[in-house]
Scaffold this motif. Structure first.
Motif, PDB file in Angstrom:
ATOM      1  N   PRO A  17       0.846  -1.196   0.000  1.00 38.25           N
ATOM      2  CA  PRO A  17       0.000   0.000   0.000  1.00 38.25           C
ATOM      3  C   PRO A  17       0.882   1.248   0.000  1.00 38.25           C
ATOM      4  O   PRO A  17       1.966   1.251   0.595  1.00 38.25           O
ATOM      5  CB  PRO A  17      -0.790  -0.117   1.310  1.00 38.25           C
ATOM      6  CG  PRO A  17      -0.615  -1.527   1.776  1.00 38.25           C
ATOM      7  CD  PRO A  17       0.712  -1.963   1.250  1.00 38.25           C
ATOM      8  N   VAL A  18       0.397   2.294  -0.648  1.00 42.34           N
ATOM      9  CA  VAL A  18       1.173   3.531  -0.795  1.00 42.34           C
ATOM     10  C   VAL A  18       0.380   4.708  -0.249  1.00 42.34           C
ATOM     11  O   VAL A  18      -0.814   4.863  -0.533  1.00 42.34           O
ATOM     12  CB  VAL A  18       1.506   3.791  -2.283  1.00 42.34           C
ATOM     13  CG1 VAL A  18       2.209   5.141  -2.453  1.00 42.34           C
ATOM     14  CG2 VAL A  18       2.349   2.658  -2.840  1.00 42.34           C
ATOM     15  N   ASP A  19       1.024   5.536   0.559  1.00 41.66           N
ATOM     16  CA  ASP A  19       0.462   6.795   1.013  1.00 41.66           C
ATOM     17  C   ASP A  19       0.726   7.831  -0.076  1.00 41.66           C
ATOM     18  O   ASP A  19       1.875   8.235  -0.298  1.00 41.66           O
ATOM     19  CB  ASP A  19       1.126   7.221   2.330  1.00 41.66           C
ATOM     20  CG  ASP A  19       0.539   8.500   2.902  1.00 41.66           C
ATOM     21  OD1 ASP A  19       0.107   9.371   2.125  1.00 41.66           O
ATOM     22  OD2 ASP A  19       0.527   8.635   4.138  1.00 41.66           O
ATOM     23  N   ASP A  24       5.151   7.324  -0.271  1.00 45.75           N
ATOM     24  CA  ASP A  24       5.952   6.311   0.410  1.00 45.75           C
ATOM     25  C   ASP A  24       5.065   5.122   0.769  1.00 45.75           C
ATOM     26  O   ASP A  24       3.835   5.231   0.841  1.00 45.75           O
ATOM     27  CB  ASP A  24       6.570   6.906   1.678  1.00 45.75           C
ATOM     28  CG  ASP A  24       7.747   6.082   2.196  1.00 45.75           C
ATOM     29  OD1 ASP A  24       8.160   5.118   1.509  1.00 45.75           O
ATOM     30  OD2 ASP A  24       8.241   6.391   3.287  1.00 45.75           O
ATOM     31  N   LEU A  25       5.686   3.980   0.991  1.00 45.05           N
ATOM     32  CA  LEU A  25       4.956   2.782   1.356  1.00 45.05           C
ATOM     33  C   LEU A  25       4.477   2.893   2.806  1.00 45.05           C
ATOM     34  O   LEU A  25       5.191   3.398   3.668  1.00 45.05           O
ATOM     35  CB  LEU A  25       5.842   1.539   1.208  1.00 45.05           C
ATOM     36  CG  LEU A  25       6.636   1.379  -0.104  1.00 45.05           C
ATOM     37  CD1 LEU A  25       7.292   0.005  -0.145  1.00 45.05           C
ATOM     38  CD2 LEU A  25       5.757   1.604  -1.315  1.00 45.05           C
ATOM     39  N   ARG A  29       7.102  -3.755   1.915  1.00 46.08           N
ATOM     40  CA  ARG A  29       6.620  -4.400   0.696  1.00 46.08           C
ATOM     41  C   ARG A  29       6.764  -5.923   0.781  1.00 46.08           C
ATOM     42  O   ARG A  29       7.636  -6.439   1.485  1.00 46.08           O
ATOM     43  CB  ARG A  29       7.387  -3.873  -0.522  1.00 46.08           C
ATOM     44  CG  ARG A  29       8.840  -4.299  -0.576  1.00 46.08           C
ATOM     45  CD  ARG A  29       9.581  -3.577  -1.671  1.00 46.08           C
ATOM     46  NE  ARG A  29      10.913  -4.165  -1.845  1.00 46.08           N
ATOM     47  CZ  ARG A  29      11.865  -3.646  -2.606  1.00 46.08           C
ATOM     48  NH1 ARG A  29      11.650  -2.515  -3.257  1.00 46.08           N
ATOM     49  NH2 ARG A  29      13.033  -4.245  -2.723  1.00 46.08           N
ATOM     50  N   HIS A  30       5.894  -6.600   0.057  1.00 46.84           N
ATOM     51  CA  HIS A  30       5.956  -8.058  -0.040  1.00 46.84           C
ATOM     52  C   HIS A  30       6.418  -8.418  -1.443  1.00 46.84           C
ATOM     53  O   HIS A  30       5.955  -7.831  -2.429  1.00 46.84           O
ATOM     54  CB  HIS A  30       4.579  -8.667   0.235  1.00 46.84           C
ATOM     55  CG  HIS A  30       4.575 -10.171   0.223  1.00 46.84           C
ATOM     56  ND1 HIS A  30       5.261 -10.916   1.151  1.00 46.84           N
ATOM     57  CD2 HIS A  30       3.978 -11.063  -0.621  1.00 46.84           C
ATOM     58  CE1 HIS A  30       5.074 -12.203   0.899  1.00 46.84           C
ATOM     59  NE2 HIS A  30       4.312 -12.323  -0.169  1.00 46.84           N
ATOM     60  N   LYS A  31       7.330  -9.378  -1.536  1.00 46.26           N
ATOM     61  CA  LYS A  31       7.911  -9.735  -2.828  1.00 46.26           C
ATOM     62  C   LYS A  31       7.884 -11.238  -3.033  1.00 46.26           C
ATOM     63  O   LYS A  31       8.124 -12.013  -2.105  1.00 46.26           O
ATOM     64  CB  LYS A  31       9.364  -9.233  -2.902  1.00 46.26           C
ATOM     65  CG  LYS A  31      10.086  -9.570  -4.206  1.00 46.26           C
ATOM     66  CD  LYS A  31      11.497  -9.001  -4.214  1.00 46.26           C
ATOM     67  CE  LYS A  31      12.246  -9.347  -5.495  1.00 46.26           C
ATOM     68  NZ  LYS A  31      13.614  -8.776  -5.506  1.00 46.26           N
ATOM     69  N   VAL A  32       7.574 -11.641  -4.263  1.00 50.21           N
ATOM     70  CA  VAL A  32       7.697 -13.036  -4.674  1.00 50.21           C
ATOM     71  C   VAL A  32       8.575 -13.068  -5.920  1.00 50.21           C
ATOM     72  O   VAL A  32       8.693 -12.072  -6.641  1.00 50.21           O
ATOM     73  CB  VAL A  32       6.328 -13.678  -4.972  1.00 50.21           C
ATOM     74  CG1 VAL A  32       5.442 -13.661  -3.741  1.00 50.21           C
ATOM     75  CG2 VAL A  32       5.628 -12.998  -6.141  1.00 50.21           C
ATOM     76  N   LEU A  33       9.206 -14.195  -6.165  1.00 51.20           N
ATOM     77  CA  LEU A  33      10.039 -14.315  -7.349  1.00 51.20           C
ATOM     78  C   LEU A  33       9.178 -14.372  -8.602  1.00 51.20           C
ATOM     79  O   LEU A  33       8.115 -15.002  -8.606  1.00 51.20           O
ATOM     80  CB  LEU A  33      10.918 -15.567  -7.256  1.00 51.20           C
ATOM     81  CG  LEU A  33      11.954 -15.578  -6.132  1.00 51.20           C
ATOM     82  CD1 LEU A  33      12.726 -16.893  -6.134  1.00 51.20           C
ATOM     83  CD2 LEU A  33      12.915 -14.402  -6.266  1.00 51.20           C
ATOM     84  N   THR A  34       9.637 -13.727  -9.652  1.00 53.59           N
ATOM     85  CA  THR A  34       8.955 -13.831 -10.932  1.00 53.59           C
ATOM     86  C   THR A  34       9.080 -15.266 -11.436  1.00 53.59           C
ATOM     87  O   THR A  34      10.184 -15.811 -11.472  1.00 53.59           O
ATOM     88  CB  THR A  34       9.572 -12.864 -11.959  1.00 53.59           C
ATOM     89  OG1 THR A  34       9.457 -11.525 -11.455  1.00 53.59           O
ATOM     90  CG2 THR A  34       8.864 -12.954 -13.297  1.00 53.59           C
ATOM     91  N   PRO A  35       7.970 -15.893 -11.813  1.00 56.21           N
ATOM     92  CA  PRO A  35       8.035 -17.292 -12.253  1.00 56.21           C
ATOM     93  C   PRO A  35       8.783 -17.428 -13.572  1.00 56.21           C
ATOM     94  O   PRO A  35       8.858 -16.482 -14.361  1.00 56.21           O
ATOM     95  CB  PRO A  35       6.563 -17.684 -12.418  1.00 56.21           C
ATOM     96  CG  PRO A  35       5.854 -16.386 -12.649  1.00 56.21           C
ATOM     97  CD  PRO A  35       6.597 -15.361 -11.862  1.00 56.21           C
ATOM     98  N   HIS A  36       9.333 -18.592 -13.793  1.00 51.17           N
ATOM     99  CA  HIS A  36       9.991 -18.894 -15.068  1.00 51.17           C
ATOM    100  C   HIS A  36       9.475 -20.216 -15.580  1.00 51.17           C
ATOM    101  O   HIS A  36       9.605 -21.233 -14.894  1.00 51.17           O
ATOM    102  CB  HIS A  36      11.513 -18.944 -14.880  1.00 51.17           C
ATOM    103  CG  HIS A  36      12.120 -17.613 -14.542  1.00 51.17           C
ATOM    104  ND1 HIS A  36      12.273 -16.601 -15.465  1.00 51.17           N
ATOM    105  CD2 HIS A  36      12.557 -17.104 -13.368  1.00 51.17           C
ATOM    106  CE1 HIS A  36      12.810 -15.544 -14.875  1.00 51.17           C
ATOM    107  NE2 HIS A  36      12.987 -15.825 -13.593  1.00 51.17           N
ATOM    108  N   ASN A 234      11.601   1.425  -4.841  1.00 50.52           N
ATOM    109  CA  ASN A 234      10.172   1.525  -4.538  1.00 50.52           C
ATOM    110  C   ASN A 234       9.435   2.441  -5.508  1.00 50.52           C
ATOM    111  O   ASN A 234       8.199   2.552  -5.436  1.00 50.52           O
ATOM    112  CB  ASN A 234       9.964   2.045  -3.111  1.00 50.52           C
ATOM    113  CG  ASN A 234      10.318   1.018  -2.053  1.00 50.52           C
ATOM    114  OD1 ASN A 234      10.307  -0.178  -2.310  1.00 50.52           O
ATOM    115  ND2 ASN A 234      10.654   1.494  -0.868  1.00 50.52           N
ATOM    116  N   ALA A 235      10.163   3.085  -6.409  1.00 48.27           N
ATOM    117  CA  ALA A 235       9.550   4.081  -7.287  1.00 48.27           C
ATOM    118  C   ALA A 235       8.444   3.485  -8.145  1.00 48.27           C
ATOM    119  O   ALA A 235       7.396   4.111  -8.357  1.00 48.27           O
ATOM    120  CB  ALA A 235      10.618   4.731  -8.167  1.00 48.27           C
TER     121      ALA A 235
END
Length: 249
Positions: A17-19, A24-25, A29-36, A234-235
């Motif tokens: 979520p962004v204010d 700013d966040l 942040r939550h991150k997952v790997l991009t699938p291949h 984060n941009a």
């Protein structure tokens, strides 16, 4: 006001979520790997996981690493699966998120919008170019604060190759380049872009912007001012949320 932003990259899918008042966040942040392979369905599942992690139920802005026509249709897919080409990303992702309002835009454009509002490009007029160095090289071109969308300048030719194959962060890692060697490649690329567009300011974004002190002092002979992105990696998330808020209004 808060809006959710998701940044789809060649190596990771991250969001929070962004204010929009602060740019700013509001949460880590939550991150997952991009699938291949990074097929549309597989990436959409990754986006769903990121958004679902926060239990978010409002509008979502999502970046894509390629040309996005009319805020929906994918036209290029250099660092994800080619099955994305001609996919209606807005419809696919909106459906995967259970019908939430979805806005889609180019990843570097999103980062640029955020930097021009809240970061290194704030109050800057003239021609400004944000370049994101990561799996590829993304670009966002602004003239007197107005975005020229989908420029994709990472695919300019450099030494007989796509520039991003020579000067991206991935190229540095894959070829085990020293900072000095990589900076020489980046310098050649910036000189080529400067010759074509004559910007007053280069903003260097992507994850490598956190290490700007390692390579920016090594870049010489460029007339334009060169600065690191203030929002760093984060941009894209912030810019995606900004675009979603604009669409929602």
């Amino acid at each position: 006001m808060q809006i959710f932003g998701v940044d789809i990259g060649g190596s990771g899918i991250k969001g929070a979520p962004v204010d929009l008042d602060r740019g700013d966040l509001t949460e880590e942040r939550h991150k997952v790997l991009t699938p291949h392979p990074a097929t549309p369905d597989a990436v959409a599942d990754g986006v769903k996981e990121v958004v679902g992690h926060f239990g978010w139920t409002g509008p979502v802005g999502i970046t894509f690493p390629g040309v996005v026509a009319d805020g929906a249709t994918i036209r290029t897919a250099a660092n994800v699966d080619k099955a994305w080409i001609d996919t209606d990303a807005r419809a696919l992702l909106g459906d995967r998120l259970g019908g939430l309002p979805v806005t889609v835009l180019n990843d570097a454009d999103a980062a640029g919008v955020a930097e021009m509002q809240f970061g290194a490009g704030r109050d800057r007029r003239g021609t400004v170019l944000l370049l994101t160095f990561g799996t590829g090289i993304g670009s966002a071109l602004f003239v007197d604060g107005e975005l020229v969308p989908n420029t994709e300048l990472g695919h300019l030719e450099l030494g007989g190759h796509d520039a991003e194959k020579r000067a991206s962060t991935k190229a540095k890692e894959d070829n085990e380049l020293t900072w000095e060697h990589w900076a020489r490649r980046v310098t050649k690329y910036l000189a080529h872009v400067e010759m074509l567009f004559s910007p007053e300011l280069f903003i260097i974004g992507g994850g490598v912007s956190r290490k700007a002190d390692r390579f920016l002092p090594l870049i010489e002979g460029i007339k334009a001012e060169i600065v690191p992105a203030q929002l760093q990696n984060n941009a894209g998330i912030v810019g995606a949320a900004m675009r979603a808020a604009k669409t929602a209004s």
